[in-house]
Design a protein around this motif. Structure first.
Motif, PDB file in Angstrom:
ATOM      1  N   ILE A  73       0.834  -1.210   0.000  1.00  0.00           N
ATOM      2  CA  ILE A  73       0.000   0.000   0.000  1.00  0.00           C
ATOM      3  C   ILE A  73       0.862   1.251   0.000  1.00  0.00           C
ATOM      4  O   ILE A  73       0.535   2.252  -0.649  1.00  0.00           O
ATOM      5  CB  ILE A  73      -0.964  -0.024   1.206  1.00  0.00           C
ATOM      6  N   GLN A  74       1.994   1.216   0.708  1.00  0.00           N
ATOM      7  CA  GLN A  74       2.898   2.369   0.713  1.00  0.00           C
ATOM      8  C   GLN A  74       3.366   2.719  -0.693  1.00  0.00           C
ATOM      9  O   GLN A  74       3.560   3.885  -1.028  1.00  0.00           O
ATOM     10  CB  GLN A  74       4.110   2.095   1.613  1.00  0.00           C
ATOM     11  N   PRO A 103      -7.748   2.516   6.892  1.00  0.00           N
ATOM     12  CA  PRO A 103      -8.698   3.065   5.911  1.00  0.00           C
ATOM     13  C   PRO A 103      -8.942   4.541   6.196  1.00  0.00           C
ATOM     14  O   PRO A 103      -9.096   4.934   7.365  1.00  0.00           O
ATOM     15  CB  PRO A 103      -9.958   2.230   6.146  1.00  0.00           C
ATOM     16  N   THR A 104      -8.961   5.352   5.172  1.00  0.00           N
ATOM     17  CA  THR A 104      -9.087   6.800   5.359  1.00  0.00           C
ATOM     18  C   THR A 104     -10.332   7.159   6.164  1.00  0.00           C
ATOM     19  O   THR A 104     -10.307   8.071   7.006  1.00  0.00           O
ATOM     20  CB  THR A 104      -9.111   7.501   3.992  1.00  0.00           C
ATOM     21  N   GLY A 125       0.169  10.458   8.843  1.00  0.00           N
ATOM     22  CA  GLY A 125       1.114  10.619   7.744  1.00  0.00           C
ATOM     23  C   GLY A 125       0.404  10.902   6.450  1.00  0.00           C
ATOM     24  O   GLY A 125      -0.558  11.664   6.403  1.00  0.00           O
ATOM     25  N   ARG A 126       0.877  10.265   5.365  1.00  0.00           N
ATOM     26  CA  ARG A 126       0.306  10.506   4.035  1.00  0.00           C
ATOM     27  C   ARG A 126      -1.042   9.823   3.891  1.00  0.00           C
ATOM     28  O   ARG A 126      -1.406   8.952   4.679  1.00  0.00           O
ATOM     29  CB  ARG A 126       1.250   9.964   2.958  1.00  0.00           C
ATOM     30  N   GLY A 127      -1.747  10.196   2.852  1.00  0.00           N
ATOM     31  CA  GLY A 127      -3.016   9.566   2.537  1.00  0.00           C
ATOM     32  C   GLY A 127      -3.230   9.526   1.043  1.00  0.00           C
ATOM     33  O   GLY A 127      -2.702  10.363   0.296  1.00  0.00           O
ATOM     34  N   THR A 177      -4.665   5.778   4.762  1.00  0.00           N
ATOM     35  CA  THR A 177      -3.907   6.815   5.456  1.00  0.00           C
ATOM     36  C   THR A 177      -2.793   6.153   6.255  1.00  0.00           C
ATOM     37  O   THR A 177      -3.015   5.147   6.937  1.00  0.00           O
ATOM     38  CB  THR A 177      -4.808   7.634   6.400  1.00  0.00           C
ATOM     39  N   GLU A 178      -1.622   6.735   6.175  1.00  0.00           N
ATOM     40  CA  GLU A 178      -0.445   6.188   6.855  1.00  0.00           C
ATOM     41  C   GLU A 178      -0.283   6.841   8.221  1.00  0.00           C
ATOM     42  O   GLU A 178      -0.315   8.067   8.334  1.00  0.00           O
ATOM     43  CB  GLU A 178       0.800   6.417   5.999  1.00  0.00           C
TER      44      GLU A 178
END
Length: 701
Positions: free
Chosen positions: A66-67, A431-432, A454-456, A461-462
């Protein structure tokens, strides 16, 4: 008309036989020319990222995948470690601030680096994360190199760059450097052994050249497997493939050359001698290579990416070696003629004096007291196996290398400066729609120091979660398990989670693959030997060798070699190699024993004659194979060194103890029962006393 045709055919057949070796050589030249461009591309598809080794369905694997899809792709996470033994000075802190600011200005970082001082004031830690390099290994290596160029110490201030990103780059550098040294060292070892075995200034070069061409072909085929079937090719699997090509290939060459030398004393023409040699030993070579390949292909049932990819890649090495040694090697030997054996050229019709060989003497001792020898050998192997309980625990990240690269040194410094806190974040992919809820749950999980968003992107979403406990400690592992239990629908990964998944999956793969290997090997042996007892005996012997080899490793790894951990994949990989390769030698011996039995020899005579005639060849082959796997011990990766040690020791045990004494004594003790339920298990109506006969005159070398 018919007579003329018959005469014409009789005249053309010798011409065809003389031309065939040259045609085979020409075919191989064309084949290598075609394979060349593809073989050269194998390094381009070799991957040594964590995701290439991780279990296929593990939580940490999903995180890594996923990353890759998040904005910027895979992140490169580093830790800059500023340390002074006597305590950091204000100038040191200023230097650290200037350098990290310069890094932030030169590169696209996920967040501005923030220093975290240690309680004793000796160390300052900065976390640096960036998606700038993406998945490209060369770009990542350049990125880490630039960071290391900027972050410099001096005058007592040490600056080290660690973290998962730096560890990955250092590992890839090691794997990338394996190809040349591994190949050159293997070639040198095989060349020296062949010179000693053949005692000829020319003969040793022929199988070595053929093995080199087989290795070249295997690289092209492995590249094709990657492109066509997405087979994972790693530095580990490509290195093992080279070892198998030269080790197994040289073994087949030794058997073929030995039989060819013997047949040259019986046939005037080299091509007739080679045809007889291939008829005699060809079935054993084909069966042995098929057994090894089948055992290796069982690794495809593993869940671990690296193990599953190694199966077909290693099998390609064995099959390419077989193809080369049964086509190109015979062709070259026939083209070169008897003179290739100079200075000891086997002459047609020549014989040598009777003499009692070492293996005849060893077989005689096993034949006189077979039960006593069998029991003594079994007790010895059992006692050695107990040493496996002394194997060190699972290999930790800081113990991956036999040397100490910058990333490992940084981890050691962090461990000493921050003994009671985590220095390596845990990555959570949520999950976002549940990101806020997951963040709150993570912060409330026992063992978590802090958690940040983190990022999304792409519906995910991280989250970066910092544990309270040091990396790879029992406390951190408990925190990872707690996060996995609490965060429903999320995935928990990162270096420590990956290591946990590796250990768990290796244990599961061992239970799944081992029965498959045993079953595949047994089926092939049953078909080849037309017996149930002999295959069971051979498999039991190689399993005992595997246990004894791990036991010896337990006594040597820590106290002698200084290894502080055992690679989780060692039991599975060593089992597959030792069972497949050990049965390989068993086939050589038992096939000759069956050949003698079919010619009318009694059980004892067949067993001792088989050992006498194949003992030297099997011993030479075992030495070569053990030496080639021993080359792995010179590599800077602990996992490779451990695998090389266990397989090399196992091959030597199998060659000089199991094949020579235990299998021979068991065959003598069981008598015709060893061939049950086949026809050979039934005593012929008119059988004379079963006493060993004098060895027949053999062709001179």
């Amino acid at each position: 008309m018919g007579a003329d045709t018959e005469v014409s055919g009789a005249r053309t057949r010798p011409g065809v036989r003389r031309a065939l070796p040259w045609l085979i050589v020409a075919f191989w030249v064309a084949l290598i020319a075609v394979a060349g461009p593809f073989a050269g591309k194998l390094g381009d598809v070799q991957r040594d990222r964590a995701v290439d080794y991780l279990p296929a369905n593990a939580d940490s694997t999903q995180v890594a995948k996923i990353q890759d899809t998040l904005p910027g792709g895979e992140s490169t996470d580093l830790v800059l470690v500023y340390h002074r033994d006597s305590g950091l000075t204000p100038a040191d802190r200023a230097t650290a601030g200037e350098q990290t600011a310069a890094i932030a200005g030169e590169h696209q970082l996920s967040a501005a680096p923030r220093g975290v001082p240690s309680e004793d004031g000796t160390t300052l830690m900065f976390a640096v994360s960036s998606t700038e390099p993406g998945q490209d290994e060369e770009v990542r290596a350049a990125f880490v190199g630039e960071i290391r160029e900027t972050a410099k110490g001096g005058d007592g201030l040490s600056v080290e760059v660690g973290g998962p990103g730096a560890l990955t780059v250092d590992a890839q550098e090691v794997y990338g450097s394996l190809g040349g040294p591994l190949l050159y060292t293997t070639v040198a070892v095989v060349a020296i052994l062949l010179i000693l075995i053949y005692r000829s200034p020319f003969l040793w070069l022929v199988p070595l050249v053929v093995a080199g061409m087989a290795d070249f072909l295997s690289m092209a085929v492995a590249y094709g497997l990657n492109r066509g079937f997405d087979v994972t090719v790693s530095g580990q699997s490509s290195g093992v493939m080279t070892i198998l090509v030269f080790g197994a290939g040289t073994d087949y060459a030794l058997l073929i050359v030995a039989r060819y030398r013997e047949e040259l004393g019986r046939h005037a023409r080299p091509h007739d001698a080679m045809a007889a040699a291939l008829r005699g030993c060809g079935p054993a070579v084909l069966a042995s290579s098929g057994t090894v390949a089948a055992g290796l292909l069982c690794l495809m049932a593993a869940d671990l990416n690296s193990s599953r990819g190694m199966g077909p890649v290693a099998a390609v090495g064995v099959l390419c070696a077989l193809f080369a040694m049964t086509t190109l090697l015979p062709a070259l030997l026939v083209v070169l003629g008897r003179r290739v054996f100079w200075p000891i050229v086997p002459a047609y019709g020549s014989v040598r004096e009777r003499r009692r060989s070492l293996f005849a003497a060893m077989g005689g001792s096993a034949g006189r007291r077979p039960v006593a020898v069998l029991v003594s050998g079994g007790v010895l192997l059992g006692a050695l196996s107990l040493g496996a309980f002394a194997l060190p625990g699972d290999l930790r990240q800081e113990n991956f290398f036999t040397s100490t690269p910058d990333s490992i040194s940084a981890m050691a410094t962090l461990g000493a400066a921050y003994p009671d806190s985590g220095t390596q974040p845990i990555t959570v992919i949520a999950p976002t729609g549940r990101a806020d809820e997951a963040l709150a749950e993570a912060r409330g999980t026992e063992g978590v120091l802090s958690a940040e968003r983190g990022r999304g992107g792409g519906g995910w979403t991280e989250l970066s979660v910092v544990p309270r406990d040091p990396a790879e400690s029992a406390g951190e592992q408990a925190t990872i398990e707690a996060l996995r239990g609490a965060l429903e629908g999320s995935h928990v990964g990162g270096p420590s989670a990956q290591q946990m998944d590796l250990e768990e999956t290796n244990a599961r793969d061992l239970k799944a693959v081992v029965p498959l290997v045993v079953l595949a090997v047994l089926l092939i042996l049953v078909v080849l030997l037309r017996s149930l007892v002999a295959p069971l005996m051979l498999v039991a012997a190689v399993v005992a060798v595997w246990g004894a080899s791990l036991g010896i490793a337990g006594l040597v790894f820590g106290p002698v070699l200084g290894f502080e951990g055992t690679d989780p994949g060692l039991p599975l990989l060593s089992f597959v190699f030792l069972v497949a390769l050990g049965v390989d030698y068993g086939i050589f011996l038992m096939h000759r024993m069956r050949e003698e039995a079919l010619s009318g020899a009694g059980p004892t005579e067949a067993a001792l004659t088989a050992l006498r005639t194949t003992g030297a060849v099997i011993a030479s082959a075992g030495l070569v194979l053990a030496a080639t796997f021993g080359v792995l011990m010179s590599m800077p990766m602990v996992a490779l060194a451990e695998l090389g040690f266990v397989v090399a020791v196992g091959v030597l045990l199998d060659t000089f103890l199991v094949r020579t004494y235990l299998v021979t004594s068991a065959s003598v003790a069981l008598g015709r029962t060893v061939w049950w339920p086949g026809a050979l298990s039934r005593k012929p109506p008119a059988a004379g006393p079963d006493v060993p006969r004098e060895p027949e005159l053999a062709a001179t070398r």
